[in-house]
Motif scaffolding. Structure first.
Motif, mmCIF file in Angstrom:
data_model
loop_
_atom_site.group_PDB
_atom_site.id
_atom_site.type_symbol
_atom_site.label_atom_id
_atom_site.label_comp_id
_atom_site.label_asym_id
_atom_site.label_seq_id
_atom_site.Cartn_x
_atom_site.Cartn_y
_atom_site.Cartn_z
ATOM 1 N N SER A 164 -28.596 27.053 90.461
ATOM 2 C CA SER A 164 -27.063 27.150 90.344
ATOM 3 C C SER A 164 -26.465 26.358 91.573
ATOM 4 C CB SER A 164 -26.460 28.398 90.023
ATOM 5 O OG SER A 164 -27.210 29.276 88.747
ATOM 6 N N VAL A 196 -30.849 33.759 82.494
ATOM 7 C CA VAL A 196 -30.077 32.918 81.326
ATOM 8 C C VAL A 196 -28.637 33.377 81.793
ATOM 9 C CG1 VAL A 196 -29.481 33.007 79.098
ATOM 10 C CG2 VAL A 196 -31.848 32.969 79.649
ATOM 11 N N ARG A 197 -28.161 34.356 81.946
ATOM 12 C CA ARG A 197 -26.792 34.620 82.296
ATOM 13 C C ARG A 197 -26.206 34.227 83.449
ATOM 14 N NH1 ARG A 197 -26.823 40.920 79.295
ATOM 15 N NH2 ARG A 197 -28.112 40.177 77.748
ATOM 16 N N HIS A 201 -23.341 27.516 82.911
ATOM 17 C CA HIS A 201 -23.633 27.319 81.497
ATOM 18 C C HIS A 201 -23.154 25.902 81.139
ATOM 19 C CE1 HIS A 201 -23.950 31.976 81.215
ATOM 20 N NE2 HIS A 201 -25.259 31.229 80.952
ATOM 21 N N GLU A 202 -21.850 25.585 81.536
ATOM 22 C CA GLU A 202 -21.119 24.209 81.435
ATOM 23 C C GLU A 202 -21.987 23.192 81.883
ATOM 24 O OE1 GLU A 202 -20.260 26.612 83.293
ATOM 25 O OE2 GLU A 202 -19.795 25.863 85.373
ATOM 26 N N ILE A 204 -25.178 23.025 81.469
ATOM 27 C CA ILE A 204 -26.513 22.448 80.990
ATOM 28 C C ILE A 204 -26.225 21.740 79.798
ATOM 29 C CG2 ILE A 204 -28.136 23.738 79.162
ATOM 30 C CD1 ILE A 204 -27.461 26.485 80.927
ATOM 31 N N THR A 238 -29.406 31.716 74.840
ATOM 32 C CA THR A 238 -28.768 30.688 75.812
ATOM 33 C C THR A 238 -27.677 29.879 74.792
ATOM 34 O OG1 THR A 238 -31.065 30.371 76.725
ATOM 35 C CG2 THR A 238 -29.682 28.557 77.000
ATOM 36 N N LEU A 241 -24.488 31.323 74.900
ATOM 37 C CA LEU A 241 -23.827 31.408 76.103
ATOM 38 C C LEU A 241 -23.145 29.857 76.283
ATOM 39 C CD1 LEU A 241 -25.925 33.827 78.150
ATOM 40 C CD2 LEU A 241 -23.615 34.201 77.654
ATOM 41 N N THR A 242 -24.131 28.948 75.952
ATOM 42 C CA THR A 242 -23.714 27.427 76.271
ATOM 43 C C THR A 242 -23.073 26.673 75.243
ATOM 44 O OG1 THR A 242 -25.754 26.596 75.259
ATOM 45 C CG2 THR A 242 -25.808 27.205 77.682
#
Lengths: 319, 270
Positions: A164, A196-197, A201-202, A204, A238, A241-242
């Motif tokens: 990250s 994963v959390r 996410h933005e 990916i 995933t 979330l994404t």
């Protein structure tokens, strides 16, 4: 930030591999996009370039590399980046991906995706370099989390924090390999759901799914079989979330007939659609339990070599 | 130089070792300093996974590219040769395609090999196939371009050969032997010495082929490949076989037409 850095959702694709060329060119099966291994086509001519060109007549192609060596002691060589940029211009790939790893030292290219120590020093070095590579290539760079079989005693943070931090500092995208998360979670004893959390996410832009070989004491990321159920579950988590992210099935070893690969892609599409429905506004938000640390398996496969990107194309020497 | 750099150098040295790192107590200690290990794998066992893969990956790549050489040598000598080669010339290029680039010269120096001359020939031929496979594309010679060359210009005109073409003089009929191994023919017999002039080339359909040429046609093509004008190349062919000067002059037009038809010649530079 715009989800996926403003890059398109290409749907569900598969890796373009040599044993399937004939089938693909003869039957032009329905596939949203193909991913090609950049290095297999950074060549002057012959069949590799011909096949790439023929596939591009029908399909969208994205480039994925294995030799950038973003974490090597020295920066990627100019001639490598030049060849890569030429291919980028030819394929019109919307992004270029490679691995967050090191691949060698001056004088030796190990041709492996080796884990870096997760330290602030490496975050700084790799993110600076990733920015420069992205500028040179002229398209968004995605770095992929790798599978690993060792941990560094010098690491000071968990892998998801490392990944990250680099993505944010370099302003690059992530190629999120869900199978790699599971493999490393199994090998190093962490909860893959936590990984994963805890990634942005933005950022990916693409997801990889693949099979692996479970040797009991550890898992090897062979890309040599079907995606296993826990990885499908992690993929579902995933996507919830994404949102809709381009997803790709990799199959590089013991490569099956194309319809088997296509069926795996269809399964990904089904799960992706279900997960997208579950995250739609108004849908009851699924309360998903954490997966927990994977338990060592009693069912093991034989130990063998593995390759990233499948077999190289060789000559069809006419008898 | 950063702190991670010496760590990578140390790991690279461990990963390129020929023998396992989890058996030597001193090396095990070194591994413990670098790798975390867990309750299933010791630090040395973790590093050993990567070391083993370094050898598997590169030896299997060389086996794909030099399948016939390996078939001549058999398992034991092949493994010794390849381990020696990778130790002397660790991979440096980003692409595995280039891994065997220095193997033909290495084989030539490895005089301990059985059937050494045959092995040297085969290594050269197999590497030529790798080079020809993905060499740059070239369009066949345009007849109009050929016709437009003024008569007087031929004395200095250079013919451009196809980049996907290699010329080799070998001491054994290795191209046919390579084909036998690749077709998995049973009971392949290793040939005795018999010199051949080989042209290895990629056809317009992008498949690879070989052809055995006679001495004089090969001399001409070889001289052309060195950038000599056609007239000078023909003179060299004659100089090499003065007793056949008449037949060389007679066959010249036919050879030229053949080379052009095969797209071995792809351009004319005046």
């Amino acid at each position: 930030m715009t989800p996926r850095l403003g890059l398109p959702d290409l749907g569900v694709g598969v890796g373009l591999r040599v044993p399937h060329y004939r089938h693909i060119l003869d039957t032009r099966p329905a596939v949203d996009f193909f991913e090609v291994i950049s290095e297999n086509f950074m060549l002057p001519g012959g069949k590799p370039r011909y096949h790439l060109s023929a596939v591009r007549e029908t399909y969208r192609v994205v480039q994925h590399g294995v030799s950038l060596g973003i974490g090597n002691p020295t920066a990627p060589a100019d001639d490598y980046l030049r060849s890569l940029r030429e291919l980028v211009r030819e394929t019109k790939t919307p992004w270029v991906s490679d691995h967050l790893c090191w691949t060698g030292v001056p004088g030796v290219n190990l041709h492996d995706l080796l884990p870096l120590p997760y330290t602030d020093e490496v975050v700084e070095k790799v993110s600076e370099r990733a920015k420069r590579v992205q500028d040179t290539l002229g398209v968004r760079l995605l770095l992929e989390n790798t599978s690993s079989y060792m941990t560094h005693t010098s690491s000071t943070m968990p892998e998801w924090e490392f990944v990250s931090a680099i993505a944010e500092a370099a302003d690059i995208g992530l190629l999120f390999d869900v199978n790699n998360v599971y493999v490393s979670a199994y090998n190093h004893g962490f909860d893959p759901s936590e990984y994963v959390r805890n990634v942005p996410h933005e950022r990916i832009v693409q997801i990889h799914l693949a099979g692996h070989d479970n040797l009991g004491k550890y898992i090897i990321d062979t890309h040599g079989g079907h995606v296993v159920d826990p990885v499908w579950e992690l993929y579902r988590e995933t996507i919830e979330l994404t949102g809709a992210v381009s997803t790709l099935i990799e199959w590089d070893d013991r490569i099956p007939d194309f319809p088997v690969l296509a069926a795996e892609a269809e399964r990904a599409r089904r799960i992706r659609d279900e997960a997208l429905t579950a995250r739609a506004p108004g849908s009851p938000r699924p309360s998903r339990p954490r997966m927990g640390v994977p338990v060592p398996s009693a069912r093991v496969t034989e130990r063998r070599g593995w390759a990233q990107g499948g077999p190289r194309e060789h000559d069809g020497d006419a008898p | 130089m950063t702190a991670v750099t010496p760590l990578q150098a140390e790991l690279a040295e461990l990963l390129t070792r020929r023998r396992a790192v989890d058996t030597d107590p001193t090396v095990r200690e070194q591994c413990t300093r670098l790798a975390g290990g867990n309750d299933r794998l010791s630090p040395a066992e973790q590093i050993e996974i990567y070391r083993e893969q370094f050898w598997l990956r590169h030896t299997s790549c060389l086996l794909e590219d030099f399948e016939a050489l390996a078939s001549i040598l058999g398992q034991s000598d092949w493994e010794r040769l390849i381990e020696d080669y990778l130790s002397a010339h660790p991979p440096t290029a980003y692409n595995l395609r280039d891994l065997g680039e220095r193997l033909p010269a290495f084989v030539e120096r490895a005089s301990w090999l059985p059937r050494h001359a045959l092995c040297t020939d085969m290594a050269r031929v197999e590497w030529a196939y790798i080079e020809v496979f993905d060499a740059a594309d070239a369009a066949p010679l345009d007849p109009q371009r050929l016709a437009s060359v003024p008569e007087a210009a031929w004395e200095h005109a250079r013919l451009v050969l196809n980049p996907a073409l290699r010329l080799l003089r070998v001491r054994h009929p290795v191209a046919a032997l390579r084909r036998s191994f690749r077709l998995k023919q049973p009971d392949v017999v290793l040939p005795e010495a018999h010199a051949e002039n080989l042209v290895i080339y990629r056809g317009q359909e992008r498949d690879l082929h070989h052809r055995v040429l006679g001495d004089d046609a090969f001399s001409l093509l070889d001289a052309l490949s060195q950038g000599l004008p056609l007239v000078r190349a023909a003179e060299i062919a004659v100089a090499r076989a003065p007793d056949r000067a008449e037949s060389i002059e007679r066959d010249l037009t036919g050879w030229f037409a053949d080379f052009a038809a095969q797209a071995w010649i792809v351009g004319v530079e005046i």
